[in-house]
Each structure stands twice: as C-alpha cells, then as structure tokens.
Write an enzyme that holds these catalytic residues in place. Structure first.
Site, short mmCIF file in Angstrom:
data_model
loop_
_atom_site.label_atom_id
_atom_site.label_comp_id
_atom_site.label_asym_id
_atom_site.label_seq_id
_atom_site.Cartn_x
_atom_site.Cartn_y
_atom_site.Cartn_z
N ASP A 149 35.08 35.82 41.63
CA ASP A 149 35.17 35.87 43.09
C ASP A 149 35.20 34.45 43.62
O ASP A 149 35.71 33.54 42.95
CB ASP A 149 33.96 36.67 43.62
CG ASP A 149 34.24 37.37 44.94
OD1 ASP A 149 34.65 36.68 45.89
OD2 ASP A 149 34.06 38.60 45.03
N HIS A 219 32.27 35.41 50.43
CA HIS A 219 32.69 36.69 49.87
C HIS A 219 31.99 36.98 48.54
O HIS A 219 31.46 38.07 48.32
CB HIS A 219 34.21 36.67 49.68
CG HIS A 219 34.81 38.01 49.37
ND1 HIS A 219 34.78 38.55 48.11
CD2 HIS A 219 35.46 38.90 50.14
CE1 HIS A 219 35.39 39.72 48.12
NE2 HIS A 219 35.81 39.96 49.34
N SER A 542 36.41 45.49 48.72
CA SER A 542 35.66 44.61 47.82
C SER A 542 34.18 44.96 47.83
O SER A 542 33.49 44.82 46.82
CB SER A 542 35.86 43.14 48.22
OG SER A 542 35.38 42.92 49.53
#
Length: 921
Positions: A149, A219, A542
């Site tokens: 990620d 994120h 996600s």
C-alpha cells in the site's frame, strides 16, 4: 458481449483500470459516431524508454540480464522468475524474440481503491467470534499480514507493540529498512518494513513524500489499522471522542511494503506495477501469511505479471485480499478478476445519520457524523450568497472565500457537492460564520460519512430536490439539524460505487467474491497527509479488502492447515445476503460472517496446478474447483463438477437445495451424501436452459448443501442464457459483395441488428534502423499516433499490418500515462478492440519488435470508432434467424460497392449480447 471478449481476453471494456481514486467512491464510468483517425505526426519519431517487467524461464535470469546493457531495478525470485528495468524499444524487441523470455510487459500505474466494524461483524463481546479464538489478545496470533500500500504511520496507539510475544514471528525473515523514518519504526507489532519506488521514480514523488516506509497519504495506515489494529483503542477526530476502535485481527503482526506514492500532480498518484511486483515478491520471500493488495488491475489481468506474482504467492500458501474497485454501479466494472485472489466488494454497516428539519416540518435524513444539533435558523442556498468578486458557481460549490459572511452568518448553508473536497466546503462555511451545512448530491452518489468543520447533513439526490423545492417556495426558509434522526435504512447494503460483475475478461468467472464493510469506516490515519489527524473515516473497496485480510488472518490463525483457497471458500460459503436488491454480481457470495466461517463444514480447494493451467489458457474457468458457479452463453446444457471436503472433524450427511432460476434448471448429483472427516465428494451440477429463459440476461441464485447439524454451505450461481453463438470476427474481400456468418441457435427466433459499416483510410508508418546495427531497429522502431474517441462510441478497433509477413509488430493504447490495452503477439498483424471506451484523447504506439528484413518495418494502421447506428450499407438476408434450438445455420450479409481505398467495419448483433464483427478489405 461474449463474442467481443473472445477478441481480446486481456482487455477490460472501457479501460477502467485508471478510473479509480484513493479516497473512495467515484461516480459511474461515462459511457462512450464514427470519426477519422487524428492527424499523425512524424511517423518515424520514437518514444523514450520505459520500465518493463520481464518474466523469464527458470534459471535464465542471469543469462537474459547479461544480454542487456542495463541495471535491473528489481530482481524477482520468490514469486515469478524475472526482473524489471528501464528499457529502450530495441531492448524490448530483442527480449521478446528470445525463447527463454516468457513475457515482456510495460509497467503501468495502478490506483489504490479507496464506528467500529468489529461490533457489526460480531467479533467483540462475550459471545463474539474473538472469544472462540482466545479473546482479542489472541485473535490472529502467529499470523503476519503484509500490507502492499502507501506505507504506514507507526506512531499511533492502533499499532502499539504487542506484549508477551517474541520479537519475530516463527518462520518470518523480513527485515526493517526504515530510511529517514528512523530506527524505531518496527516493534513487536510492525515486524518488517520496506519501500519500492524505482519504477515510480524517486524524483517523481510529491514534496511531502519521503523515501521510507512511512505513510504520507494515509491510505496504507488506514487499511493496516482496519486489518490488524489493536483492540479497544480510543479514537479522537478533530478533537472529538469517537469511542473505541479495534482492528479485525488485533493480535496479528504487520509487515509494511510501501509501493504506492503521491505525485506532485494528484492525478499521477499511484503504484507502478514493477514496484508492486517487487513488494509482493519481497513479502512472499519474507514469509507473510496474508497479503492485502488493494489496487486496480491492469488491462491484461488476470494474465499479467502482477496477477502471476499473486498466483505464485497463493501457491506458496499466502492468502491474497484485494479490492473490487470503485467504478460501479455499471456491469463489468469489477477489478481484480483473478480466481486465486479474494476480491472484496464494499457495503454499508452501522449508519451515521441525521436530519435536516425544514421550517414546514419536513425531515430529510442523510449522512451525519456530528452529534451536535443546530437549532432552527435561516436556511441559505450558497449560490445566493456569493461574496463580492466570487462567481455564483464558486459560491454554489462553497469554495473557500466565495461566501459572503454577512449573508450566511449563523445560518445553515446549502452547498452542492463536486469539484473540491467535501470537507473543504464545510471549512468555507465555518470561515464565513455559518452555523451548519447541508451538502447535496447533484446526481446519484454515495453519502460518505465525513467529519466536517461545522455540523453537516449530506443528502442524496431525491432529498436534495425536495430541499430545493422548499427553498423555491419559501422566501424566509428556515431549518434545524437533528443528529438523532434516522430513517432505519437496513444494513448491510452494497455501495453503488462498488465494482460489479460480470468479469469482462471471462464470463465464466464470478466476481466479486464477497462483500465486507467499506463505508465510513473509522481507523488510524497518518498526520502527514495534511490535516494532522491520526484517525480518519474512509469509504471504498480498499476498506473492505482490509476487512477480508483481517478475517483471513483470524482463519489462518485458527485453521493453520487450510490452504488459501480453503480460507476463501470458508468466507464465501458461509456468507449471507445483503439487504435490499442484490445479486452475486454485486455481493459475490454475500456478506462475510466470521463465526460461521470458522466452522464451514465443507470447503472447496483448488490446486496450484489447476490455477497454473487456467493462467496458461489450458483449463477453462468453469473447471476450477471454485466455491461459485458461473456460465456465460448457455445455449443448451452445461455440466459443472465440484469437489467438497469435510473439514468439520466429524462425520456428517448433506442434502442439496438447488436454486429455482428463471430460465435455467439446476440439478446436482448426488442429491445427498455422507462424508467422514477429511473425505471428499465430487458433485455434478447440470445447468439446462428452459423455454422461459431471457437471452442475454444473467440469472442468479444460490446452490446450497444443508448438513444434518448447523452447517449450511452455499455457493453463488450466475448463468447467462444465450440465443445464439457466432464467430467473434468474419472477414471478406470488399469486392465479394457478400459473406455468411455461421450461427448456432439457442432459440427458435433470433433478432438481427446491424451497426456500421464504417470506413477507415490507411495511415502509413515506417520504422527504420537507426543505430547502424542491421540486426536491430534501434531507436526508430516505435511510432506514436494520437487517437480521438468521440462520445457515443460503442466499439473501438485498431488494426496494424506490415508489408513483410516475417515482421513482428506490437500495439499499445494509452490514455495519458495509463496503458488501456496491449496486443503483443509474434505476428506482422495485430488488433485491439474495446467495447464502450471512455471518450477522449488517446495515444497509439506501434512498436516494431522484429524486422523480417533485419532493417525496416513498413506498414499501415486502421482505426474505427463505431456507434450503434445502422449506416444502411450492410444488409442481412433476414432480420430474424429462425430454426430449432441447437440448429446450425448461416446468416447472409451483403453490401453495395464501397470505396476500395478504405477498409470497412461493421457489427452484427444476434439477440442480446452476441456480436460478430464484419471486416471488409
């Protein structure tokens, strides 16, 4: 539709790979009359080098690298055999000609798919699933989750070190490469870290990025916190307490592999596939048990290099969770179609709601996070309150500084969603002195749960229209905001933006696999992302991928002997239906249920050899032993075999319940069976098309085996009856004036539709030897051509051919820097076909991979863009093909004298979804 998928199984219709954003949901993809090819520039101009991933035969890596005058960016050794490097066109051509090179693929940029859900999933509490695993302090123990990620912010209580554990998990060999992040990055919780930026480019990252595994985007931190954050951590956002938050597998360890980066231009944020493959390769070599890879797929998935790396990860016992993408609600928008990964859709969970209470008493319920009410006050449309020097448009969108403080002071301001970040709108309202905000959707979209600067209610389109009617009729409009209001909307429901099936690459694959919470999920964040907050709410697939990764960690901890395919099976066969309208094309098998997944009764397993045969094109998807059944283009009967294994630890008898599908009869034999622990039963599932089938429309249901105890094992079924089958393409000389199309009937009467014919003039090109070496084409072996796709285009087709049959040419279609489609066979002719491409400007790159005369490749390119319009120059012999189901017949097509300097293209449709391209030259 199926016929066109056969044309290029490596393509995603519409080029959706680059349409996704980091922060969550996006609007539905825009659908795309014939136009000429845009004017071509210098036909001998070459493009510069690019990063390529090179897959080689086992043992050939050193030999292949020695043939190149380049330094590899990465060597891949744990998943695929190969490397990535920055290569010039001549290098690519030479590699593709080698017998020991399996694949040469250009690195492309993928996008990340972006209260406590542990209560909603019934993990916590005295009766929660964690209790059967030894409590939260043991939930996920012994398992390492690898996060591929944007990195991780380690200094948050969500990643506090674990106590009473070894510093390094048994069998795990990962190291902690921290760079500028400092030596205290890793702990007993975060046990490995690294970053991969060579393909993205260290000089191409944003100024606030850093060359370390530390997360500046937020994120990766959020996803890791969802999957494996600590249990019962106090969360505060904007100074307000939001209760306690827990990760799904709080006792699991984390290994961080940063491969996704922020760029100076946010549109260029993303993850290069060469970096992603390097991260996956390292994670597998380190010994992770679970991988979370929530990125979009390339146009070639599941036959690309990243998919191959993930397949080899699965072969080595690593469970892979990934995201279905945020390009819904249209069909065929699902990402990550590979059968060896678990693709997660996103759904709602506990709702955060409130209401706008209008002066006439009307209550409009929407999304609201704030718990502070706003008493009745003036209601002002932002577009009527523009500050001096600001446009009405900017005011309507509530740009910072666009609102007149005198007009909105102490009022509730109505702002329209769009253009700028939603939370920036509430900041503008706060700066202007208003008391609250109503945010309205101008068209159907999700209602994200944002944390705003003032109490705010976010309304959907229908409620927004009702609000506007009130404003139109009331000169002195008033409203209040009530945070206690709710409309009792049932949950979970699949988000509209969540990617839907069918998987365009293969209609016999059912995707997504499951759905999990993905809306307004509170988890840890990185304060380096610009707002200084260590907690954030995010929406998108996600988030659901991270939930699935955490659940897989719990299952792997509790059932260490299960294969990744069995873990996936347990999650799928025990899932339940979401609320509201849904189907396997939106929810997959359904919503995850850990308590039942821990004891599924039966599991489906798939061998690594079977996956490898599918990837090589030697085994159809319907023959994989997947916990789902999907059949595309059912004309008569299909026979599917599945093997079920008893994993319950006790002998148990099962009986089958077949679904009652409209237009399709489903039977399973044997109808009942008894299995001892560890025994396997093969069942034969027969799907038979019936007279009331609706051709071209997918019918769905659930096939269920019910045990004599509490075990209920169900698999989703999706079948598309077809009225006919025909070739993907028929070709004929233009001067012939007629051609016939072979047709296999699946109905007694099949309507015929025609699009086109459309002509295309040839665009010549010449790729010339440029470096004095007659064995190579040098830097002149690539030509780039602009290509415009107008709105309303249903089919885009590009064909290239050369004058020497011994040449080898390749095609690459790009939109910006994103690769939309590629054709890289070993021939002098190549074609690309896209259905419903996004309108706009593209670039077509023609590459001469081999010159048959060792020096020059010359040829021509044709480009067609077709709408649904019948041009009146292609006439079928009949507008309805008749006969008996199962008959083979022929459809005649004729055309008048046409311009012989052009090539012509049309499409003949048979019923719904069966299409044959007609190419005349």
């Amino acid at each position: 539709m199926r016929a066109l998928r056969r044309l290029s199984t490596a393509l995603l219709a519409g080029g959706l790979a680059a349409s996704l954003t980091v922060a969550g949901a996006v609007g539905a993809a825009t659908s795309s009359s014939a136009a000429p090819l845009a004017e071509v520039g210098d036909p001998t101009a070459a493009t510069g080098g690019a990063v390529y991933l090179v897959t080689v035969q086992k043992g050939a890596q050193d030999r292949v690298l020695a043939s190149l005058d380049v330094d590899p960016l990465y060597r891949y050794t744990h998943t695929i055999a190969g490397f990535s490097a920055r290569l010039e066109p001549a290098d690519v051509k030479a590699l593709r000609a080698r017998a020991d090179v399996v694949r040469v693929e250009r690195s492309t940029r993928q996008r990340l798919q972006s209260g406590s859900t542990t209560d909603f999933l019934e993990l916590a509490g005295d009766t929660g699933a964690w209790q059967s695993l030894g409590g939260p302090e043991r939930a996920g123990a012994g398992v390492v989750i690898g996060s591929v990620d944007s990195g991780l912010w380690p200094r948050t209580p969500a990643f506090a070190p674990l106590t009473d554990v070894d510093a390094r998990p048994a069998g795990f060999t990962g190291a902690c490469r921290t760079g500028v992040a400092g030596s205290n990055f890793c702990t007993t919780k975060v046990v490995a870290a690294d970053w991969f930026v060579e393909a993205f480019g260290p000089d191409a990252i944003a100024s606030n990025e850093e060359l370390s595994p530390r997360d500046t985007v937020g994120h990766g931190t959020h996803s890791a916190s969802v999957a494996a954050g600590g249990a019962g951590v106090d969360a505060r956002l904007n100074g307000r307490p939001f209760g306690q938050v827990s990760g799904i597998a709080p006792a699991a360890r984390l290994a961080v592999y940063k491969a996704c980066w922020a760029a100076p231009d946010p549109d260029q944020d993303g993850c290069e596939t060469a970096d992603l493959v390097a991260a996956v390769d390292r994670a597998v070599g380190d010994g992770v048990d679970v991988l979370d890879v929530p990125v979009s797929s390339t146009p070639a998935a599941p036959f690309d290099t990243l998919s191959a790396a993930l397949r080899h990860a699965e072969r080595q016992g690593v469970f892979v969770a990934t995201a279905a993408g945020n390009a819904g609600p249209g069909p065929g928008t699902v990402q990550q179609p590979a059968p060896w990964v678990t693709t997660a859709a996103a759904s709602t969970h506990t709702l955060r709601q409130g209401a706008v209470v209008l002066g006439d008493g009307t209550r409009l319920v929407g999304a609201m996070v704030a718990r502070t009410p706003v008493e009745s006050t003036r209601l002002v449309a932002a577009r009527t309150a523009a500050a001096r020097g600001s446009s009405t448009h900017d005011a309507a969108l509530c740009h910072r500084g666009s609102l007149d403080p005198a007009a909105v002071k102490d009022a509730i301001v109505v702002c329209q969603r769009g253009v700028i970040a939603r939370v920036e709108k509430s900041a503008a309202v706060r700066d202007a002195g208003a008391a609250g905000m109503v945010l309205t959707n101008p068209y159907p979209q999700e209602l994200p749960t944002d944390v705003h600067s003032v109490p705010s209610v976010h309304l959907d389109t229908a409620a927004a229209r009702e609000l506007q009617r009130y404003l139109d009729r009331e000169s002195a409009a008033t409203a209040a905001l009530d945070p206690a209001a709710t409309d009792s909307t049932p949950v979970p429901q699949v988000l509209a933006a969540s990617g839907r099936g069918p998987a365009d690459v293969d209609g016999d694959l059912l995707k997504p696999d499951v759905t999990a919470p993905g809306s307004g999920v509170l988890a840890a964040a990185s304060p380096l992302n610009g707002d200084g907050q260590q907690w954030a709410m995010r929406t998108g697939t996600s988030v659901s991928s991270a939930h699935v990764a955490g659940l897989a960690a719990l299952l792997r901890s509790a059932r260490p002997g299960w294969s990744p395919a069995q873990v996936k099976s347990a999650l799928m066969t025990t899932a339940y239906d979401v609320e509201g309208p849904s189907s396997p094309l939106t929810q997959g098998a359904g919503h995850v249920d850990l308590a039942r997944a821990l004891d599924p009764g039966l599991t489906f397993d798939v061998s690594a050899r079977a996956f490898a045969r599918y990837a090589a094109g030697r085994l159809p998807a319907r023959r994989l032993n997947l916990p789902s059944v999907a059949v595309d283009d059912l004309l008569d009967t299909a026979l599917i075999r599945r093997r079920l294994t008893n994993v319950s630890g006790r002998t148990e008898s099962y009986s089958v319940n077949a679904p009652d599908l409209p237009g399709v009869q489903v039977t399973a034999r044997p109808a009942s069976f008894t299995l001892a622990p560890g025994e396997t039963q093969t069942v034969r599932i027969r799907l038979t098309r019936t007279a009331n089938a609706t051709p071209g429309v997918v019918t769905t249901g659930q096939l269920t085996w019910v045990g004599q105890t509490d075990h209920v094992v169900r698999v989703p079924v999706a079948v598309r009856p077809a009225v006919a089958a025909s070739p993907a393409v028929v070709r004929a000389p233009l001067t012939a004036g007629r051609v016939t199309v072979p047709v296999l009937l699946g109905a007694s009467a099949v309507p015929v539709q025609v699009a086109g014919l459309v002509g295309a003039f040839p665009t010549p090109f010449s790729l010339v030897e440029a470096d004095g070496d007659r064995d190579t084409l040098g830097d002149g072996d690539t030509v780039e051509m602009p290509l415009a796709v107008p709105a309303g285009t249903r089919w885009l087709r590009v064909a290239v051919e050369t004058n020497n049959p011994r040449d080898d040419v390749d095609l690459t279609l790009l939109r910006g820097d994103d690769v939309v489609a590629e054709a890289s066979g070993l021939d002098a002719r190549e074609t690309l076909t896209l259905r419903a491409p996004r309108p706009g400007d593209y670039r077509l790159v023609v590459h001469g991979a081999r010159a048959g005369n060792t020096s020059t490749v010359t040829g021509r390119v044709y480009t067609w863009t077709l709408s649904d319009r019948d041009a009146g120059n292609l006439t079928p012999a009949t507008r309805t093909v008749t006969g008996t189901s199962g008959d083979r017949t022929r459809l005649g097509l004729t055309w008048p004298q046409l311009d012989g300097t052009q090539r012509w293209l049309g499409v003949v449709g048979l019923g719904e979804g069966v299409e044959t391209m007609v190419e005349l030259s």
